[in-house]
Motif scaffolding. Structure first.
Motif, PDB file in Angstrom:
ATOM      1  N   ILE A 120       7.275 -24.955  19.169  1.00  0.00           N
ATOM      2  CA  ILE A 120       7.668 -26.281  18.686  1.00  0.00           C
ATOM      3  C   ILE A 120       7.234 -27.366  19.670  1.00  0.00           C
ATOM      4  CG2 ILE A 120       9.652 -27.760  18.181  1.00  0.00           C
ATOM      5  CD1 ILE A 120      11.044 -25.205  17.085  1.00  0.00           C
ATOM      6  N   LYS A 121       7.486 -27.152  20.954  1.00  0.00           N
ATOM      7  CA  LYS A 121       7.193 -28.180  21.944  1.00  0.00           C
ATOM      8  C   LYS A 121       5.680 -28.334  22.202  1.00  0.00           C
ATOM      9  CE  LYS A 121       9.725 -30.409  23.072  1.00  0.00           C
ATOM     10  NZ  LYS A 121      10.242 -31.571  22.292  1.00  0.00           N
ATOM     11  N   THR A 123       3.415 -27.829  19.913  1.00  0.00           N
ATOM     12  CA  THR A 123       2.979 -28.563  18.722  1.00  0.00           C
ATOM     13  C   THR A 123       3.328 -30.039  18.846  1.00  0.00           C
ATOM     14  OG1 THR A 123       3.297 -26.559  17.394  1.00  0.00           O
ATOM     15  CG2 THR A 123       3.098 -28.644  16.204  1.00  0.00           C
ATOM     16  N   ASP A 124       4.523 -30.333  19.321  1.00  0.00           N
ATOM     17  CA  ASP A 124       4.920 -31.729  19.537  1.00  0.00           C
ATOM     18  C   ASP A 124       3.952 -32.450  20.468  1.00  0.00           C
ATOM     19  OD1 ASP A 124       7.168 -31.507  17.924  1.00  0.00           O
ATOM     20  OD2 ASP A 124       8.601 -31.343  19.582  1.00  0.00           O
ATOM     21  N   ARG A 125       3.450 -31.729  21.449  1.00  0.00           N
ATOM     22  CA  ARG A 125       2.570 -32.349  22.446  1.00  0.00           C
ATOM     23  C   ARG A 125       1.207 -32.720  21.864  1.00  0.00           C
ATOM     24  NH1 ARG A 125      -0.818 -34.261  25.005  1.00  0.00           N
ATOM     25  NH2 ARG A 125      -1.099 -34.349  27.281  1.00  0.00           N
ATOM     26  N   LEU A 170       7.597 -29.157   8.713  1.00  0.00           N
ATOM     27  CA  LEU A 170       6.597 -29.968   9.405  1.00  0.00           C
ATOM     28  C   LEU A 170       5.427 -30.315   8.485  1.00  0.00           C
ATOM     29  CD1 LEU A 170       5.624 -31.224  12.083  1.00  0.00           C
ATOM     30  CD2 LEU A 170       4.534 -29.019  12.606  1.00  0.00           C
TER      31      LEU A 170
END
Length: 261
Positions: A120-121, A123-125, A170
């Motif tokens: 998740i993180k 991908t967020d980046r 998402l």
């Protein structure tokens, strides 16, 4: 078929072997520049060697997904080498075989961090730059256990299913920005992980590995285990411009193993 991927940049997590290595090689053959990330730098470098020997571009990163603080510096290293990430392949290692009950809370937390939160993180980046450019691919490799739970893989079945819900949600949030988000799940693909699981089942049930493998093969419609490159080639298509209208999906690459509709 030209998949229109030349000069795109991909980050392949867990790219040091098995499915991850096969995905990296399939993408590289389409002209994609590959950042191969793995907890083992040696393993990542072996995949890079396969890619560069074939005449394509790749470099290796040591990346322990359990540590969220390395996400930003590692992404910056990719951006410095090849530019922003266009294609993110989320591929994590599997947890140890376990029942779904009576497991230590620390084991659940450790596996959640490395299998779910890290995905998740990361991908967020990379999403902001994808949205800015109006193009991106987020492809997450899970397990057939998210469709048909696999006995003695309680933690895997549970945590990987969380990624399916996240991915579907998402996809709706970023579809209008030219970004597709999909799940791929393997059936019995001939990798070291499958060999390990066959051996564990044989030991648990007091049978030979050959017997376990033969039983598994009999349940597959095409009558054999899949080859890693067959998995990688499907991922390459999903990453392509040709698959721009395919998002929010769960793609089974299983040779007809999964019996549910």
């Amino acid at each position: 078929m030209d998949l229109e991927l030349s000069n795109k940049t991909a980050l392949v997590l867990g790219g040091g072997g098995g499915l991850g290595s096969a995905i990296a090689l399939s993408l590289a053959k389409e002209g994609v520049r590959i950042a191969v990330a793995d907890i083992s730098l040696d393993a990542a470098q072996k995949t890079v060697a396969l890619i560069t020997e074939a005449g394509f571009q790749a470099f290796a990163l040591a990346w322990d997904l359990a540590h969220l603080d390395v996400i930003d510096p590692n992404i910056k290293a990719i951006e410095a080498e090849y530019g922003p990430v266009d294609i993110l392949v989320n591929n994590t290692g599997g947890p140890p075989p376990t029942t779904s009950h009576s497991q230590d809370a620390g084991l659940w937390s450790e596996q959640f961090n490395s299998m779910v939160l890290s995905v998740i993180k990361i991908t967020d980046r990379v999403l902001p730059s994808m949205r800015q450019r109006g193009w991106g691919r987020v492809i997450t490799s899970t397990s057939s256990g998210v469709v048909s739970p696999i006995p003695n893989l309680g933690i895997s079945n549970s945590l990987r299913l969380a990624l399916v819900g996240w991915s579907k949600t998402l996809a709706r949030e970023v579809g209008g920005d030219g970004i597709t988000v999909n799940i791929v799940l393997p059936g019995r693909i001939a990798t070291g992980r499958i060999t390990f699981l066959d051996e564990a089942k044989a030991k648990r049930e007091g049978r030979s590995v050959e017997e376990v493998s033969k039983e598994s093969t009999a349940a597959i419609a095409v009558g054999r285990y899949g080859q890693p490159h067959e998995y990688g080639d499907v991922v390459a298509f999903l990453a392509s411009a040709k698959a721009g209208y395919l998002t929010g999906s769960v793609i089974r690459i299983d040779g007809g193993l999964i019996s549910s509709i």
